[in-house]
Design a protein around this motif. Structure first.
Motif, mmCIF file in Angstrom:
data_model
loop_
_atom_site.group_PDB
_atom_site.id
_atom_site.type_symbol
_atom_site.label_atom_id
_atom_site.label_comp_id
_atom_site.label_asym_id
_atom_site.label_seq_id
_atom_site.Cartn_x
_atom_site.Cartn_y
_atom_site.Cartn_z
ATOM 1 N N GLY A 153 16.349 0.015 -13.306
ATOM 2 C CA GLY A 153 16.588 -1.398 -13.601
ATOM 3 C C GLY A 153 17.477 -2.103 -12.593
ATOM 4 N N LYS A 154 18.093 -1.350 -11.698
ATOM 5 C CA LYS A 154 18.964 -1.960 -10.691
ATOM 6 C C LYS A 154 18.113 -2.705 -9.671
ATOM 7 N N ARG A 155 18.614 -3.827 -9.166
ATOM 8 C CA ARG A 155 17.872 -4.656 -8.209
ATOM 9 C C ARG A 155 18.448 -4.487 -6.804
ATOM 10 N N TRP A 156 17.532 -4.491 -5.837
ATOM 11 C CA TRP A 156 17.891 -4.228 -4.447
ATOM 12 C C TRP A 156 17.233 -5.238 -3.528
ATOM 13 N N ASP A 157 17.881 -5.500 -2.394
ATOM 14 C CA ASP A 157 17.252 -6.197 -1.283
ATOM 15 C C ASP A 157 16.872 -5.100 -0.288
ATOM 16 N N ALA A 158 15.586 -5.019 0.013
ATOM 17 C CA ALA A 158 15.091 -4.020 0.954
ATOM 18 C C ALA A 158 14.711 -4.737 2.245
ATOM 19 N N TYR A 159 15.210 -4.238 3.364
ATOM 20 C CA TYR A 159 14.923 -4.805 4.680
ATOM 21 C C TYR A 159 13.999 -3.824 5.399
ATOM 22 N N TYR A 160 12.715 -4.142 5.401
ATOM 23 C CA TYR A 160 11.710 -3.285 6.029
ATOM 24 C C TYR A 160 11.599 -3.625 7.501
ATOM 25 N N ARG A 161 11.752 -2.615 8.336
ATOM 26 C CA ARG A 161 11.541 -2.779 9.785
ATOM 27 C C ARG A 161 10.079 -2.452 10.050
ATOM 28 N N MET A 162 9.332 -3.439 10.544
ATOM 29 C CA MET A 162 7.890 -3.299 10.755
ATOM 30 C C MET A 162 7.580 -3.338 12.247
ATOM 31 N N VAL A 163 6.718 -2.409 12.689
ATOM 32 C CA VAL A 163 6.302 -2.364 14.091
ATOM 33 C C VAL A 163 4.775 -2.378 14.161
ATOM 34 N N ARG A 206 11.939 9.972 -2.180
ATOM 35 C CA ARG A 206 12.164 10.166 -3.620
ATOM 36 C C ARG A 206 13.660 10.310 -3.924
ATOM 37 N N GLU A 207 14.353 11.080 -3.096
ATOM 38 C CA GLU A 207 15.781 11.331 -3.319
ATOM 39 C C GLU A 207 16.677 10.171 -2.893
ATOM 40 N N ALA A 208 16.443 9.653 -1.692
ATOM 41 C CA ALA A 208 17.358 8.660 -1.105
ATOM 42 C C ALA A 208 16.993 7.216 -1.430
ATOM 43 N N TYR A 209 15.727 6.955 -1.760
ATOM 44 C CA TYR A 209 15.259 5.587 -1.986
ATOM 45 C C TYR A 209 14.432 5.476 -3.269
ATOM 46 N N PRO A 210 15.025 5.781 -4.428
ATOM 47 C CA PRO A 210 14.239 5.711 -5.666
ATOM 48 C C PRO A 210 13.676 4.316 -5.949
ATOM 49 N N ALA A 211 14.364 3.268 -5.501
ATOM 50 C CA ALA A 211 13.863 1.896 -5.728
ATOM 51 C C ALA A 211 12.597 1.639 -4.920
ATOM 52 N N VAL A 212 12.454 2.311 -3.776
ATOM 53 C CA VAL A 212 11.243 2.186 -2.962
ATOM 54 C C VAL A 212 10.162 3.116 -3.527
ATOM 55 N N HIS A 213 10.556 4.344 -3.832
ATOM 56 C CA HIS A 213 9.599 5.341 -4.314
ATOM 57 C C HIS A 213 9.002 4.963 -5.666
ATOM 58 N N SER A 214 9.820 4.379 -6.548
ATOM 59 C CA SER A 214 9.378 4.099 -7.923
ATOM 60 C C SER A 214 9.707 2.670 -8.336
ATOM 61 N N GLY A 247 14.437 -1.053 -9.079
ATOM 62 C CA GLY A 247 14.223 0.385 -9.166
ATOM 63 C C GLY A 247 13.938 0.816 -10.586
ATOM 64 N N PRO A 248 13.590 2.096 -10.755
ATOM 65 C CA PRO A 248 13.214 2.614 -12.074
ATOM 66 C C PRO A 248 14.361 2.531 -13.087
ATOM 67 N N ARG A 289 0.834 -1.213 0.000
ATOM 68 C CA ARG A 289 0.000 0.000 0.000
ATOM 69 C C ARG A 289 0.866 1.260 0.000
ATOM 70 N N GLN A 290 1.989 1.221 0.733
ATOM 71 C CA GLN A 290 2.847 2.399 0.734
ATOM 72 C C GLN A 290 3.528 2.572 -0.624
ATOM 73 N N ILE A 291 4.018 1.484 -1.213
ATOM 74 C CA ILE A 291 4.656 1.570 -2.527
ATOM 75 C C ILE A 291 3.641 2.059 -3.567
ATOM 76 N N GLU A 292 2.404 1.587 -3.464
ATOM 77 C CA GLU A 292 1.344 2.038 -4.368
ATOM 78 C C GLU A 292 1.064 3.531 -4.165
ATOM 79 N N ALA A 293 1.065 3.972 -2.920
ATOM 80 C CA ALA A 293 0.850 5.398 -2.632
ATOM 81 C C ALA A 293 1.974 6.240 -3.243
ATOM 82 N N PHE A 294 3.225 5.781 -3.144
ATOM 83 C CA PHE A 294 4.335 6.501 -3.786
ATOM 84 C C PHE A 294 4.091 6.588 -5.292
ATOM 85 N N ALA A 295 3.711 5.462 -5.909
ATOM 86 C CA ALA A 295 3.485 5.419 -7.360
ATOM 87 C C ALA A 295 2.377 6.375 -7.788
#
Length: 146
Positions: A116-126, A81-89, A113-114, A45-51
């Motif tokens: 084409g680079k691939r990332w492992d994202a470690y989401y901290r969830m509370v 948007r600036e620091a995490y383009p792979a998350v934002h887009s 990411g936009p 839902r957050q990634i969709e909201a960014f999109a």
């Protein structure tokens, strides 16, 4: 005879397709108490909201700690948007493992990411007031593609 068979075949196919659609719809709904589904739903839902450039909806999925740190949805969105383009887009998303850590959970997500680079994202969830919130994300270049 051939005509009658064709009618039965079409009805069976239509029934199977309708059943399959129901199974897909049912399986895509989060089940109460299903931590994996609830966490993944929050991240999606957050990634969709960014999109959709919906900064208030993206902000709604952030933890209280993130909200205190950034102060406003606009500052938060600008930072992501600036620091995490792979998350934002993100252009591709794949959930892998979830690792419990006592008071929080880590959800590992493979992102593309936009550029084409691939990332492992470690989401901290509370867990906050019965809902999972995102308390931070750490990105590392991925070893394997999605």
């Amino acid at each position: 005879m051939g005509h009658n068979r064709m009618g039965i075949s079409k009805r069976v196919t239509a029934t199977l397709l309708a059943s399959l659609a129901l199974v897909i719809l049912w399986s895509s709904q989060p089940l109460a108490g299903d931590t994996d589904e609830e966490i993944q739903d929050t991240i999606l839902r957050q990634i969709e909201a960014f999109a959709n450039n919906d900064q208030e909806q993206a902000w709604a999925h952030a933890s209280e700690g993130i909200k205190r740190r950034f102060g406003s949805s606009q500052v938060f969105i600008d930072m992501v948007r600036e620091a995490y383009p792979a998350v934002h887009s993100a252009t591709a998303i794949e959930f892998t493992e979830r690792v419990p850590h006592g008071s929080f959970e880590i959800q590992v997500v493979k992102l593309q990411g936009p550029e084409g680079k691939r990332w492992d994202a470690y989401y901290r969830m509370v867990m906050t007031e019965g809902a999972w919130k995102i308390a931070g994300v750490r990105l590392e270049p991925a070893e394997l593609s999605i």
